[in-house]
Design a protein around this motif. Structure first.
Motif, PDB file in Angstrom:
ATOM      1  N   ALA A 170     -24.669  30.383 135.277  1.00  9.20           N
ATOM      2  CA  ALA A 170     -25.286  29.648 136.384  1.00  9.20           C
ATOM      3  C   ALA A 170     -25.047  30.365 137.713  1.00  9.20           C
ATOM      4  N   LEU A 171     -23.881  30.944 137.877  1.00  7.42           N
ATOM      5  CA  LEU A 171     -23.568  31.702 139.092  1.00  7.42           C
ATOM      6  C   LEU A 171     -24.483  32.920 139.209  1.00  7.42           C
ATOM      7  N   ALA A 172     -24.667  33.665 138.125  1.00  2.68           N
ATOM      8  CA  ALA A 172     -25.570  34.824 138.144  1.00  2.68           C
ATOM      9  C   ALA A 172     -26.999  34.389 138.460  1.00  2.68           C
ATOM     10  N   GLU A 173     -27.440  33.289 137.869  1.00  3.31           N
ATOM     11  CA  GLU A 173     -28.796  32.787 138.142  1.00  3.31           C
ATOM     12  C   GLU A 173     -28.948  32.416 139.610  1.00  3.31           C
ATOM     13  N   ALA A 174     -27.938  31.774 140.182  1.00  3.76           N
ATOM     14  CA  ALA A 174     -27.998  31.390 141.597  1.00  3.76           C
ATOM     15  C   ALA A 174     -28.015  32.613 142.506  1.00  3.76           C
ATOM     16  N   VAL A 175     -27.219  33.604 142.182  1.00  6.36           N
ATOM     17  CA  VAL A 175     -27.192  34.835 142.983  1.00  6.36           C
ATOM     18  C   VAL A 175     -28.586  35.456 143.022  1.00  6.36           C
ATOM     19  N   ARG A 176     -29.217  35.593 141.868  1.00  4.38           N
ATOM     20  CA  ARG A 176     -30.578  36.158 141.819  1.00  4.38           C
ATOM     21  C   ARG A 176     -31.569  35.268 142.553  1.00  4.38           C
ATOM     22  N   ALA A 177     -31.481  33.953 142.353  1.00  6.31           N
ATOM     23  CA  ALA A 177     -32.431  33.018 142.974  1.00  6.31           C
ATOM     24  C   ALA A 177     -32.344  33.057 144.497  1.00  6.31           C
ATOM     25  N   HIS A 178     -31.199  33.435 145.029  1.00  3.92           N
ATOM     26  CA  HIS A 178     -31.030  33.496 146.479  1.00  3.92           C
ATOM     27  C   HIS A 178     -31.299  34.892 147.039  1.00  3.92           C
ATOM     28  N   GLY A 179     -31.953  35.751 146.254  1.00  2.35           N
ATOM     29  CA  GLY A 179     -32.457  37.018 146.760  1.00  2.35           C
ATOM     30  C   GLY A 179     -31.507  38.202 146.701  1.00  2.35           C
ATOM     31  N   TRP A 180     -30.420  38.104 145.954  1.00  4.88           N
ATOM     32  CA  TRP A 180     -29.479  39.210 145.831  1.00  4.88           C
ATOM     33  C   TRP A 180     -29.883  40.090 144.655  1.00  4.88           C
ATOM     34  N   THR A 181     -29.631  41.388 144.779  1.00  2.29           N
ATOM     35  CA  THR A 181     -29.864  42.320 143.691  1.00  2.29           C
ATOM     36  C   THR A 181     -28.543  42.538 142.975  1.00  2.29           C
ATOM     37  N   ILE A 182     -28.477  42.095 141.743  1.00  2.00           N
ATOM     38  CA  ILE A 182     -27.246  42.245 140.962  1.00  2.00           C
ATOM     39  C   ILE A 182     -27.187  43.673 140.436  1.00  2.00           C
ATOM     40  N   GLU A 183     -26.076  44.333 140.743  1.00  2.00           N
ATOM     41  CA  GLU A 183     -25.932  45.701 140.260  1.00  2.00           C
ATOM     42  C   GLU A 183     -24.997  45.806 139.064  1.00  2.00           C
TER      43      GLU A 183
END
Length: 145
Positions: A67-80
């Motif tokens: 859920a944390l990863a999904e929220a990070v992406r949903a808020h416009g961050w690029t996960i590296e």
């Protein structure tokens, strides 16, 4: 004495601008399933300003990390990257805010979860996505952009 006070306040105001910029990031106000009682526990000002927000994990920390990863992406961050070594899962992401790259380091584990946002004027754009350790497919899928 007044001049010294004004100079000090001006200096503090400039240093806290980075902290204010970070605190205004929508990810810190996000409702993330499995995480509760979020509270900012640390603020560092200056050229490398940072803000730390800690959470309690209700239920499965593995599900909370997804859920944390999904929220990070949903808020416009690029996960590296995601890191699944040890007793928790970490998500590292970047986003350009104003003139700076902001680094997001987050993680969820058996003892809780947290997000650290930090400004580093020497940050580079996000690196290509990478996985370290044995991550669940659900987390990798949630983090992959």
């Amino acid at each position: 004495m007044l001049l010294v006070l004004v100079t000090w306040l001006t200096g503090c105001g400039g240093a806290s601008d980075g902290t204010s910029l970070l605190e205004e990031s929508s990810i810190l106000g996000a409702e993330i399933p499995g995480l509760s009682s979020g509270r900012i526990t640390d603020r560092q000002s200056g050229d490398r300003a940072s803000v730390t927000k800690l959470y309690d994990v209700s239920g499965s920390w593995e599900e909370a990390s997804v859920a944390l990863a999904e929220a990070v992406r949903a808020h416009g961050w690029t996960i590296e990257s995601v890191n699944c070594v040890g007793s928790g899962n970490d998500v590292i992401a970047k986003r350009r805010i104003g003139d700076s790259w902001v680094l997001l380091q987050s993680g969820a584990g058996a003892t809780g979860a947290g997000i650290i946002l930090s400004i580093d004027p020497n940050q580079a754009p996000p690196a290509p996505f990478a996985v370290t350790g044995s991550c669940a497919q659900a987390l990798v899928g949630a983090a992959r952009t």
